[in-house]
Design a protein around this motif. Structure first.
Motif, PDB file in Angstrom:
ATOM      1  N   GLY A  77       0.825  -1.203   0.000  1.00  8.61           N
ATOM      2  CA  GLY A  77       0.000   0.000   0.000  1.00  8.61           C
ATOM      3  C   GLY A  77       0.858   1.252   0.000  1.00  8.61           C
ATOM      4  O   GLY A  77       2.087   1.174  -0.088  1.00  8.61           O
ATOM      5  N   PHE A  78       0.223   2.413   0.138  1.00 10.47           N
ATOM      6  CA  PHE A  78       0.921   3.678  -0.073  1.00 10.47           C
ATOM      7  C   PHE A  78       1.232   4.465   1.174  1.00 10.47           C
ATOM      8  O   PHE A  78       1.943   5.461   1.114  1.00 10.47           O
ATOM      9  CB  PHE A  78       0.129   4.545  -1.046  1.00 10.47           C
ATOM     10  N   GLU A  79       0.679   4.041   2.283  1.00 11.64           N
ATOM     11  CA  GLU A  79       1.033   4.750   3.496  1.00 11.64           C
ATOM     12  C   GLU A  79       2.462   4.380   3.849  1.00 11.64           C
ATOM     13  O   GLU A  79       2.910   3.269   3.572  1.00 11.64           O
ATOM     14  CB  GLU A  79       0.108   4.309   4.633  1.00 11.64           C
ATOM     15  N   PRO A  80       3.177   5.314   4.505  1.00 13.51           N
ATOM     16  CA  PRO A  80       4.565   5.003   4.870  1.00 13.51           C
ATOM     17  C   PRO A  80       4.667   3.731   5.707  1.00 13.51           C
ATOM     18  O   PRO A  80       5.601   2.945   5.537  1.00 13.51           O
ATOM     19  CB  PRO A  80       5.020   6.236   5.649  1.00 13.51           C
ATOM     20  N   ILE A  81       3.671   3.508   6.569  1.00 14.54           N
ATOM     21  CA  ILE A  81       3.685   2.288   7.382  1.00 14.54           C
ATOM     22  C   ILE A  81       3.566   1.049   6.490  1.00 14.54           C
ATOM     23  O   ILE A  81       4.219   0.034   6.717  1.00 14.54           O
ATOM     24  CB  ILE A  81       2.509   2.319   8.399  1.00 14.54           C
ATOM     25  N   ASP A  82       2.729   1.160   5.453  1.00 21.82           N
ATOM     26  CA  ASP A  82       2.602   0.051   4.494  1.00 21.82           C
ATOM     27  C   ASP A  82       3.950  -0.259   3.865  1.00 21.82           C
ATOM     28  O   ASP A  82       4.351  -1.414   3.711  1.00 21.82           O
ATOM     29  CB  ASP A  82       1.651   0.429   3.342  1.00 21.82           C
ATOM     30  N   LEU A  83       4.627   0.813   3.455  1.00 24.86           N
ATOM     31  CA  LEU A  83       5.907   0.620   2.773  1.00 24.86           C
ATOM     32  C   LEU A  83       6.939  -0.016   3.702  1.00 24.86           C
ATOM     33  O   LEU A  83       7.647  -0.946   3.303  1.00 24.86           O
ATOM     34  CB  LEU A  83       6.421   1.965   2.246  1.00 24.86           C
ATOM     35  N   LEU A  84       6.990   0.469   4.941  1.00 28.77           N
ATOM     36  CA  LEU A  84       7.957  -0.106   5.892  1.00 28.77           C
ATOM     37  C   LEU A  84       7.645  -1.571   6.152  1.00 28.77           C
ATOM     38  O   LEU A  84       8.528  -2.425   6.165  1.00 28.77           O
ATOM     39  CB  LEU A  84       7.938   0.682   7.212  1.00 28.77           C
ATOM     40  N   GLN A  85       6.364  -1.834   6.338  1.00 25.34           N
ATOM     41  CA  GLN A  85       5.949  -3.213   6.588  1.00 25.34           C
ATOM     42  C   GLN A  85       6.329  -4.119   5.412  1.00 25.34           C
ATOM     43  O   GLN A  85       6.819  -5.235   5.599  1.00 25.34           O
ATOM     44  CB  GLN A  85       4.428  -3.215   6.750  1.00 25.34           C
ATOM     45  N   SER A  86       6.124  -3.624   4.210  1.00 23.56           N
ATOM     46  CA  SER A  86       6.423  -4.423   3.020  1.00 23.56           C
ATOM     47  C   SER A  86       7.918  -4.667   2.875  1.00 23.56           C
ATOM     48  O   SER A  86       8.352  -5.769   2.520  1.00 23.56           O
ATOM     49  CB  SER A  86       5.893  -3.728   1.766  1.00 23.56           C
ATOM     50  N   VAL A  87       8.702  -3.621   3.138  1.00 24.80           N
ATOM     51  CA  VAL A  87      10.160  -3.772   3.080  1.00 24.80           C
ATOM     52  C   VAL A  87      10.591  -4.846   4.083  1.00 24.80           C
ATOM     53  O   VAL A  87      11.405  -5.727   3.778  1.00 24.80           O
ATOM     54  CB  VAL A  87      10.859  -2.423   3.370  1.00 24.80           C
ATOM     55  N   LEU A  88      10.012  -4.795   5.273  1.00 23.28           N
ATOM     56  CA  LEU A  88      10.336  -5.792   6.291  1.00 23.28           C
ATOM     57  C   LEU A  88       9.984  -7.203   5.810  1.00 23.28           C
ATOM     58  O   LEU A  88      10.767  -8.144   5.992  1.00 23.28           O
ATOM     59  CB  LEU A  88       9.594  -5.470   7.594  1.00 23.28           C
ATOM     60  N   MET A  89       8.809  -7.317   5.166  1.00 24.80           N
ATOM     61  CA  MET A  89       8.390  -8.641   4.679  1.00 24.80           C
ATOM     62  C   MET A  89       9.362  -9.167   3.612  1.00 24.80           C
ATOM     63  O   MET A  89       9.689 -10.358   3.586  1.00 24.80           O
ATOM     64  CB  MET A  89       6.961  -8.577   4.121  1.00 24.80           C
ATOM     65  N   VAL A  90       9.856  -8.268   2.751  1.00 25.47           N
ATOM     66  CA  VAL A  90      10.841  -8.675   1.745  1.00 25.47           C
ATOM     67  C   VAL A  90      12.126  -9.140   2.440  1.00 25.47           C
ATOM     68  O   VAL A  90      12.675 -10.201   2.128  1.00 25.47           O
ATOM     69  CB  VAL A  90      11.156  -7.518   0.762  1.00 25.47           C
ATOM     70  N   LEU A  91      12.568  -8.335   3.394  1.00 22.01           N
ATOM     71  CA  LEU A  91      13.813  -8.672   4.100  1.00 22.01           C
ATOM     72  C   LEU A  91      13.695 -10.010   4.830  1.00 22.01           C
ATOM     73  O   LEU A  91      14.629 -10.820   4.836  1.00 22.01           O
ATOM     74  CB  LEU A  91      14.169  -7.567   5.104  1.00 22.01           C
ATOM     75  N   GLU A  92      12.537 -10.255   5.449  1.00 19.36           N
ATOM     76  CA  GLU A  92      12.361 -11.521   6.174  1.00 19.36           C
ATOM     77  C   GLU A  92      12.404 -12.713   5.223  1.00 19.36           C
ATOM     78  O   GLU A  92      12.977 -13.752   5.536  1.00 19.36           O
ATOM     79  CB  GLU A  92      11.050 -11.491   6.972  1.00 19.36           C
ATOM     80  N   GLN A  93      11.810 -12.525   4.047  1.00 23.59           N
ATOM     81  CA  GLN A  93      11.898 -13.600   3.050  1.00 23.59           C
ATOM     82  C   GLN A  93      13.358 -13.871   2.698  1.00 23.59           C
ATOM     83  O   GLN A  93      13.790 -15.018   2.608  1.00 23.59           O
ATOM     84  CB  GLN A  93      11.138 -13.216   1.781  1.00 23.59           C
ATOM     85  N   LEU A  94      14.115 -12.791   2.503  1.00 20.36           N
ATOM     86  CA  LEU A  94      15.527 -12.948   2.133  1.00 20.36           C
ATOM     87  C   LEU A  94      16.298 -13.661   3.243  1.00 20.36           C
ATOM     88  O   LEU A  94      17.093 -14.568   2.992  1.00 20.36           O
ATOM     89  CB  LEU A  94      16.161 -11.582   1.844  1.00 20.36           C
ATOM     90  N   ARG A  95      16.021 -13.246   4.462  1.00 24.01           N
ATOM     91  CA  ARG A  95      16.721 -13.869   5.596  1.00 24.01           C
ATOM     92  C   ARG A  95      16.404 -15.362   5.703  1.00 24.01           C
ATOM     93  O   ARG A  95      17.264 -16.185   5.942  1.00 24.01           O
ATOM     94  CB  ARG A  95      16.325 -13.171   6.901  1.00 24.01           C
ATOM     95  N   ASP A  96      15.118 -15.673   5.441  1.00 24.49           N
ATOM     96  CA  ASP A  96      14.689 -17.061   5.592  1.00 24.49           C
ATOM     97  C   ASP A  96      14.913 -17.899   4.331  1.00 24.49           C
ATOM     98  O   ASP A  96      14.510 -19.058   4.275  1.00 24.49           O
ATOM     99  CB  ASP A  96      13.202 -17.127   5.977  1.00 24.49           C
ATOM    100  N   GLY A  97      15.482 -17.283   3.308  1.00 26.07           N
ATOM    101  CA  GLY A  97      15.712 -18.020   2.069  1.00 26.07           C
ATOM    102  C   GLY A  97      14.426 -18.370   1.325  1.00 26.07           C
ATOM    103  O   GLY A  97      14.376 -19.361   0.606  1.00 26.07           O
ATOM    104  N   ARG A  98      13.400 -17.571   1.512  1.00 28.88           N
ATOM    105  CA  ARG A  98      12.133 -17.806   0.786  1.00 28.88           C
ATOM    106  C   ARG A  98      12.031 -16.853  -0.396  1.00 28.88           C
ATOM    107  O   ARG A  98      12.615 -15.775  -0.391  1.00 28.88           O
ATOM    108  CB  ARG A  98      10.938 -17.534   1.699  1.00 28.88           C
ATOM    109  N   ALA A  99      11.268 -17.234  -1.419  1.00 31.26           N
ATOM    110  CA  ALA A  99      10.928 -16.319  -2.518  1.00 31.26           C
ATOM    111  C   ALA A  99       9.450 -16.523  -2.814  1.00 31.26           C
ATOM    112  O   ALA A  99       9.058 -17.528  -3.401  1.00 31.26           O
ATOM    113  CB  ALA A  99      11.773 -16.615  -3.750  1.00 31.26           C
ATOM    114  N   GLU A 100       8.641 -15.580  -2.355  1.00 34.49           N
ATOM    115  CA  GLU A 100       7.188 -15.724  -2.500  1.00 34.49           C
ATOM    116  C   GLU A 100       6.570 -14.415  -2.945  1.00 34.49           C
ATOM    117  O   GLU A 100       7.191 -13.364  -2.836  1.00 34.49           O
ATOM    118  CB  GLU A 100       6.579 -16.112  -1.140  1.00 34.49           C
ATOM    119  N   VAL A 101       5.319 -14.521  -3.433  1.00 34.76           N
ATOM    120  CA  VAL A 101       4.531 -13.321  -3.696  1.00 34.76           C
ATOM    121  C   VAL A 101       3.633 -13.123  -2.478  1.00 34.76           C
ATOM    122  O   VAL A 101       2.813 -13.981  -2.166  1.00 34.76           O
ATOM    123  CB  VAL A 101       3.638 -13.493  -4.948  1.00 34.76           C
TER     124      VAL A 101
END
Ligand code: SF4
Lengths: 380, 97
Positions: A226-250
């Motif tokens: 989403g477009f709120e700054p909180i949305d963006l931060l949350q999404s960045v975190l979700m991407v980073l967690e996938q990277l940390r856990d070795g996952r690649a998902e939509v």
């Protein structure tokens, strides 16, 4: 602090920033060897700069600004064709305001208007339709521009024109789609991308399935945001967690607006009205296969390319090189930061744009220019 | 153009053309509601909050989401721009050739 305080919920923002810093650390990303996350959508680019998210997040995280600003990727040859259409005496050329200042080889639409062409800024293709009804002796051409978010509105307007048998309305179709340029970027051996923040409003229309190839074929995470700054931060975190856990998902962070399967009415209208072009030119990226939409034969009467004999497939192919000294292509592919372009702020400003990334507030250069000079303090 | 703007449906203008009137920050604007209508009568949409992209209601949202989105759009300067574009468009339509 200044920026975190501007958030609706500063405590939540701080908590998210702390988690982002922790996961970035866990991944082992550093200033020298950062993790690269591309936000695809120009709206996200604008929000990242406005809220200073690039400054609030750790040095080990770098945002790459994607090609998701439709005005910025519009090739010069298409602007020239708009001007050509607008200069026809019978034509009322209607366009969104964003496109008025995009430079063409000879002139922009704004200059064409100053020189006497009947160019009108409309908010919606509905208004272009209404202009056609009110001016039966003129030809109203609507400049169809944008990604999947605006593509259905043009399709529904063409269907409406057909239902009313309006014979003086047509669309100069420049609609483009998000997935093909992402594939090009992923195929580029110089590109260093670790994950994506996906465009929420595009997915509101097409759903999240069209991004599956990013995870499946390229092994990269993507989170629709989403477009709120909180949305963006949350999404960045979700991407980073996938990277940390070795996952690649939509993943879908914006499910309150984005149904996983998109909007069926929009999808059906687009399916009825458009077909993919074999290829389409993107400013800074070149020709990309199946990345543009054209109007199907059955709606040829509403296709300005057919009606006026301009555009793809009409006459000799026209490739117009970028203006001298313009680094838009390198900025768009993340090779250069806007500030590193020699024209930035001197030969190229929002008032007098040389390159397209300076034209719209969603362009990376315009966003840097507007907010880059602010004295930003990091969050605590 | 890509971010859209929240509005509330206040009136149905043409059931046949799927047009309604939305209130966008006090500005009344005709919008197409085909994408959010579903099978129920259009009247049922009155009172609904929606995200409007270039004159088309593209998704239903709740009132809180509408308020939050409007706040972000104001910060980005996009809310003023959209409303200005609606006004300018009205004028462009009225100009006779
Ligand atoms: S500063 Fe201007 S010319 Fe340089 S990359 Fe940005 S938009 Fe292009």
């Amino acid at each position: 602090m200044k920026y975190a305080d501007e958030f609706r919920d500063p405590a939540a923002a701080r908590a998210l920033l702390a988690r982002i810093a922790k996961v970035t650390d866990e991944i082992g990303a550093t200033k020298e060897k950062p993790v690269h996350i591309m936000e695809i959508c120009g709206g996200h680019t604008h929000a990242i700069f406005r809220y200073g998210l690039d400054k609030l997040t750790p040095d080990g995280l770098e945002f790459i600004h994607g090609p998701g600003c439709p005005v910025c990727v519009l090739p010069m040859s298409r602007v020239d064709e708009c001007v050509e259409l607008a200069e026809r005496p019978e034509v009322i050329f209607t366009t969104f305001g964003d496109a008025m200042r995009v430079p063409g080889t000879r002139k922009s639409l704004l200059q064409a208007k100053a020189d006497g062409a009947d160019v009108r800024m409309v908010y919606s293709p509905l208004d272009a339709l209404e202009l056609a009804r009110r001016n039966p002796d003129r030809e109203v051409v609507f400049f169809g521009l944008g990604f999947e978010t605006t593509t259905p509105s043009t399709a529904l307007s063409i269907q409406q024109a057909a239902a009313e048998n309006l014979t003086n309305f047509s669309v100069f179709c420049n609609h483009i789609t998000v997935p093909p340029p992402i594939k090009v970027l992923l195929d580029d051996p110089h590109m260093v991308l670790d994950g994506f923040v996906g465009p929420g409003h595009v997915s509101m229309v097409i759903g999240i399935e069209p991004y599956r190839f990013i995870a499946r074929d390229y092994g990269k995470p993507i989170v629709v945001a989403g477009f709120e700054p909180i949305d963006l931060l949350q999404s960045v975190l979700m991407v980073l967690e996938q990277l940390r856990d070795g996952r690649a998902e939509v993943e879908n962070q914006y499910s309150r607006v984005v149904p996983d399967s998109g909007n069926p009415v929009s999808i059906a209208a687009c399916e009825d009205v458009y077909e993919p072009r074999p290829s389409f030119e993107w400013r800074g990226l070149g020709e990309i296969d199946s990345s543009g939409l054209r109007i199907r034969r059955k709606y040829a009467a509403y296709d300005a390319e057919e009606k006026f004999g301009v555009g793809y497939g009409q006459g000799a192919a026209r490739f117009v090189p970028e203006p001298e000294g313009c680094a838009c292509g390198d900025v768009m592919t993340g090779r250069l930061k806007p500030r590193q372009c020699p024209q930035f702020g001197t030969g190229c400003t929002p008032e007098m744009p040389l390159g397209a990334l300076m034209v719209s507030s969603e362009g990376a250069c315009a966003a840097y220019y507007q907010y880059g000079g602010l004295d930003l303090e990091p969050a605590e | 153009m890509c971010l859209g703007i929240p509005g509330q449906i206040v009136e149905i203008a043409s059931a046949e053309k799927k047009l309604a009137i939305a209130d966008v920050s006090g500005v009344r604007r005709e919008v197409n509601v085909a994408c959010i209508a579903g099978d129920a009568p259009l009247e049922d949409l009155i009172g609904t909050w929606t995200l409007i992209h270039v004159g088309f209601a593209m998704s239903r949202i709740n009132e809180e989401e509408a308020a939050k989105t409007m706040e972000v759009l104001k910060m980005l300067g996009e809310a003023q721009e959209e409303i200005e574009a609606m006004r300018a468009s009205q004028q462009a339509m009225e100009r006779v050739s």
